[in-house]
Scaffold this motif. Structure first.
Motif, PDB file in Angstrom:
ATOM      1  N   ALA A 244      27.258  54.533   9.870  1.00 31.17           N
ATOM      2  CA  ALA A 244      26.717  53.324  10.488  1.00 31.17           C
ATOM      3  C   ALA A 244      25.338  53.610  11.070  1.00 31.17           C
ATOM      4  CB  ALA A 244      27.647  52.834  11.590  1.00 31.17           C
ATOM      5  N   LEU A 245      24.635  52.514  11.315  1.00 31.27           N
ATOM      6  CA  LEU A 245      23.337  52.597  11.972  1.00 31.27           C
ATOM      7  C   LEU A 245      23.470  51.895  13.312  1.00 31.27           C
ATOM      8  CD1 LEU A 245      20.205  53.112  11.815  1.00 31.27           C
ATOM      9  CD2 LEU A 245      20.028  50.801  10.880  1.00 31.27           C
ATOM     10  N   CYS A 246      23.125  52.584  14.374  1.00 32.87           N
ATOM     11  CA  CYS A 246      23.232  51.969  15.692  1.00 32.87           C
ATOM     12  C   CYS A 246      22.074  50.980  15.873  1.00 32.87           C
ATOM     13  CB  CYS A 246      23.180  53.031  16.787  1.00 32.87           C
ATOM     14  SG  CYS A 246      23.213  52.278  18.430  1.00 32.87           S
TER      15      CYS A 246
ATOM     16  N   GLN B 267      19.978  55.218  15.541  1.00 38.24           N
ATOM     17  CA  GLN B 267      20.433  56.504  15.004  1.00 38.24           C
ATOM     18  C   GLN B 267      21.481  56.265  13.919  1.00 38.24           C
ATOM     19  OE1 GLN B 267      19.539  59.611  15.709  1.00 38.24           O
ATOM     20  NE2 GLN B 267      18.295  59.354  17.549  1.00 38.24           N
ATOM     21  N   HIS B 268      21.504  57.143  12.946  1.00 37.37           N
ATOM     22  CA  HIS B 268      22.562  57.087  11.934  1.00 37.37           C
ATOM     23  C   HIS B 268      23.728  57.930  12.434  1.00 37.37           C
ATOM     24  CE1 HIS B 268      20.342  55.066   8.728  1.00 37.37           C
ATOM     25  NE2 HIS B 268      19.280  55.671   9.240  1.00 37.37           N
ATOM     26  N   LEU B 269      24.950  57.415  12.270  1.00 35.09           N
ATOM     27  CA  LEU B 269      26.087  58.186  12.757  1.00 35.09           C
ATOM     28  C   LEU B 269      27.286  58.082  11.822  1.00 35.09           C
ATOM     29  CD1 LEU B 269      27.963  56.024  15.183  1.00 35.09           C
ATOM     30  CD2 LEU B 269      25.516  55.679  15.146  1.00 35.09           C
ATOM     31  N   LEU B 270      28.164  59.052  11.932  1.00 36.02           N
ATOM     32  CA  LEU B 270      29.401  59.048  11.157  1.00 36.02           C
ATOM     33  C   LEU B 270      30.462  58.340  11.977  1.00 36.02           C
ATOM     34  CD1 LEU B 270      29.567  62.702   9.810  1.00 36.02           C
ATOM     35  CD2 LEU B 270      29.365  60.629   8.425  1.00 36.02           C
ATOM     36  N   ILE B 271      31.226  57.452  11.330  1.00 35.72           N
ATOM     37  CA  ILE B 271      32.297  56.780  12.060  1.00 35.72           C
ATOM     38  C   ILE B 271      33.584  56.828  11.248  1.00 35.72           C
ATOM     39  CG2 ILE B 271      30.863  55.198  13.424  1.00 35.72           C
ATOM     40  CD1 ILE B 271      31.562  53.052  11.293  1.00 35.72           C
TER      41      ILE B 271
ATOM     42  N   GLN C  34      34.459  52.414  16.822  1.00 36.75           N
ATOM     43  CA  GLN C  34      33.820  53.602  17.363  1.00 36.75           C
ATOM     44  C   GLN C  34      32.475  53.238  17.996  1.00 36.75           C
ATOM     45  OE1 GLN C  34      34.751  56.711  14.723  1.00 36.75           O
ATOM     46  NE2 GLN C  34      33.036  57.964  15.414  1.00 36.75           N
ATOM     47  N   THR C  35      32.161  53.893  19.104  1.00 39.77           N
ATOM     48  CA  THR C  35      30.865  53.639  19.738  1.00 39.77           C
ATOM     49  C   THR C  35      29.827  54.594  19.161  1.00 39.77           C
ATOM     50  OG1 THR C  35      31.492  55.175  21.467  1.00 39.77           O
ATOM     51  CG2 THR C  35      31.789  52.832  21.941  1.00 39.77           C
ATOM     52  N   CYS C  36      28.585  54.251  19.377  1.00 39.81           N
ATOM     53  CA  CYS C  36      27.503  55.139  18.929  1.00 39.81           C
ATOM     54  C   CYS C  36      27.620  56.457  19.695  1.00 39.81           C
ATOM     55  CB  CYS C  36      26.150  54.486  19.197  1.00 39.81           C
ATOM     56  SG  CYS C  36      24.768  55.609  18.919  1.00 39.81           S
ATOM     57  N   SER C  37      27.608  57.554  18.963  1.00 37.19           N
ATOM     58  CA  SER C  37      27.765  58.853  19.613  1.00 37.19           C
ATOM     59  C   SER C  37      26.516  59.253  20.397  1.00 37.19           C
ATOM     60  CB  SER C  37      28.117  59.916  18.570  1.00 37.19           C
ATOM     61  OG  SER C  37      27.293  59.760  17.449  1.00 37.19           O
TER      62      SER C  37
ATOM     63  N   TYR D 172      28.476  49.573  21.040  1.00 36.31           N
ATOM     64  CA  TYR D 172      29.378  49.118  19.982  1.00 36.31           C
ATOM     65  C   TYR D 172      28.613  48.390  18.885  1.00 36.31           C
ATOM     66  CZ  TYR D 172      33.645  50.125  22.594  1.00 36.31           C
ATOM     67  OH  TYR D 172      34.669  50.753  23.236  1.00 36.31           O
ATOM     68  N   GLU D 173      27.336  48.133  19.155  1.00 38.86           N
ATOM     69  CA  GLU D 173      26.519  47.366  18.200  1.00 38.86           C
ATOM     70  C   GLU D 173      26.066  48.274  17.063  1.00 38.86           C
ATOM     71  OE1 GLU D 173      25.178  44.129  18.433  1.00 38.86           O
ATOM     72  OE2 GLU D 173      26.197  43.545  20.271  1.00 38.86           O
TER      73      GLU D 173
END
Lengths: 113, 301
Positions: free
Chosen positions: A71-73, A78-82, A87-90, A95-96
């Motif tokens: 996902a992209l926050c 930031q790009h993150l793995l979910i 899941q919230t942005c790490s 949550y967006e």
């Protein structure tokens, strides 16, 4: 339960391909299944085995390539793995997030003879 | 979890523990992480006197020596369903028909909500209903009692409606142009989320007699829905249901998801819901008119 429908859809695509590409036996089916889809690989294997009985895909092996959720926050970009939708942005805890990968349910290729 | 590549084999759990996959070996990582035993694709893999051109899909260096071949497919598993859905959506849009796909767990009050919605809106525009249930036509009978046409789809063992079923129902229903089509899906918070029917919006209904954490337990449905209705709100004084917490959970799955709290039986909040439908119906009708005007202009050129 919908894995049964998915297995039937899968078989239909394979049978269409068998007709178009003139093959009689499928050895392996390569699938991409996103981690965020509500598809249980083990359940899909179970139903696939049932629905492919006496078809071109009888005894075909199902190779499931799991695609990680990404996902992209929207807040901090930031790009993150979910692994789940909630899941919230790490990085910033928001949550967006916008899903960029992990919702795939694709049949990639077939090994046939 | 796979010790080689870290991928998991699925999210099904028994007592919190993942189910062991019988397909997943502890073998060195090949190009495709889940592969176990490949059929030999070159001459043979067992003889010492033979050159092994590879025993795996990715190692098919000996093309032409084997009968096996790879065929690119690159199609979504639900391609057929999605094609039907796209066709449904196009047909509905052309005629200015605004379609809603109502999804929820069994017993959330979908049919009562529909009956009362129909009673409030029937003087404004023509309405038709598609009812989905595994068995019986009880729900369609309840809808027909209001005087609007309804068609019952029995899915048998199926746990959801699909776009092809809806395409058949659309053909059989006496649908008016610029009308409202309500599709009540099979009571199930999981499977219907995967199947696009060609609707304008999915509306998820959650009743306050269910748990607050339904959105977290069944995230897929809340993720794909465009509107959430919180039903049976007249019962709140008798329950320990935390409305704010539920909405917070829904927003964790789907930030910004609009929520309307209502009571289908007592009428509270129904005007907000009906106003929303009226606005959307008008938009669908205007869009269809614009489309037709453009078509006419285009054709006359």
């Amino acid at each position: 339960m919908h894995e049964l429908s998915l297995a039937e859809n899968l078989l239909q695509i394979i049978e269409d391909a068998a007709h178009e590409q003139q093959f009689t036996q499928v050895r392996t089916v390569f699938l991409e299944i996103g981690q965020l889809t509500c598809v249980e690989p083990e359940s899909l294997r179970f139903y696939f085995e049932i629905v492919t009985k006496d078809s071109v895909a009888q005894h075909a092996k199902l190779e499931i390539i799991e695609i990680a959720g990404q996902a992209l926050c929207k807040q901090c970009q930031q790009h993150l793995l979910i692994a789940t939708y909630y899941q919230t942005c790490s990085y910033c805890g928001s949550y967006e997030i916008k899903i960029t990968q992990g919702e795939e349910m694709r049949i990639k290729e077939l090994e046939v003879e | 979890m796979c010790t080689t590549c870290g991928c998991s084999v699925g999210q099904a759990r028994i007592n919190g523990k993942p189910i062991e996959s019988q397909q997943h070996p502890d073998k060195p990582l090949r190009f495709r992480p889940h592969t176990t035993q490949y059929f030999p694709t070159s001459a043979t893999a067992n003889s010492l006197e033979m050159l092994d051109f590879g025993t795996g899909i990715t190692e098919m260096h000996a093309s032409g020596m084997s009968q096996a071949r790879m065929i690119k497919i690159e199609r979504d598993i639900l391609d057929k369903n999605n094609e039907y859905a796209a066709r449904n959506r196009r047909r509905l849009a052309e005629r200015g028909i605004f379609a809603l796909n109502l999804v929820s767990s069994p017993g959330s009050g979908k049919t009562t909500l529909l009956v009362n919605t129909i009673q409030k809106l029937r003087d404004h525009f023509s309405i038709a209903v598609i009812e989905g249930d595994q068995q019986t036509d009880h729900d369609a009978a309840r809808i027909r009692a209001t005087g609007v046409p309804a068609i019952q789809i029995n899915t048998g063992k199926g746990c959801h409606l699909d776009a092809r079923m809806v395409a058949h129902a659309i053909e059989q229903l006496p649908l008016q142009d610029n009308s409202l089509l309500l599709i009540e899906n099979v009571g199930n918070l999981v499977c219907p989320s995967n199947f696009d029917l060609g609707e304008a919006h999915k509306v998820v209904i959650l009743s306050v007699t269910e748990g607050e954490d339904k959105p977290l337990k069944y995230p897929d449905m809340f993720h794909v829905a465009d509107l959430m209705l919180l039903n049976k709100c007249d019962l709140l004084p008798y329950l320990s249901f935390d409305t704010e917490l539920t909405i917070d959970y829904a927003h964790r799955i789907h930030p910004g998801l609009p929520v309307i709290s209502l009571s289908a039986t007592q009428g509270t909040g129904m005007h907000t819901w009906c106003d929303w439908i009226r606005t959307q119906c008008r938009r669908a009708a205007i869009a269809s008119e614009t489309h037709h005007n453009h078509s006419v202009t285009f054709e006359s050129i």
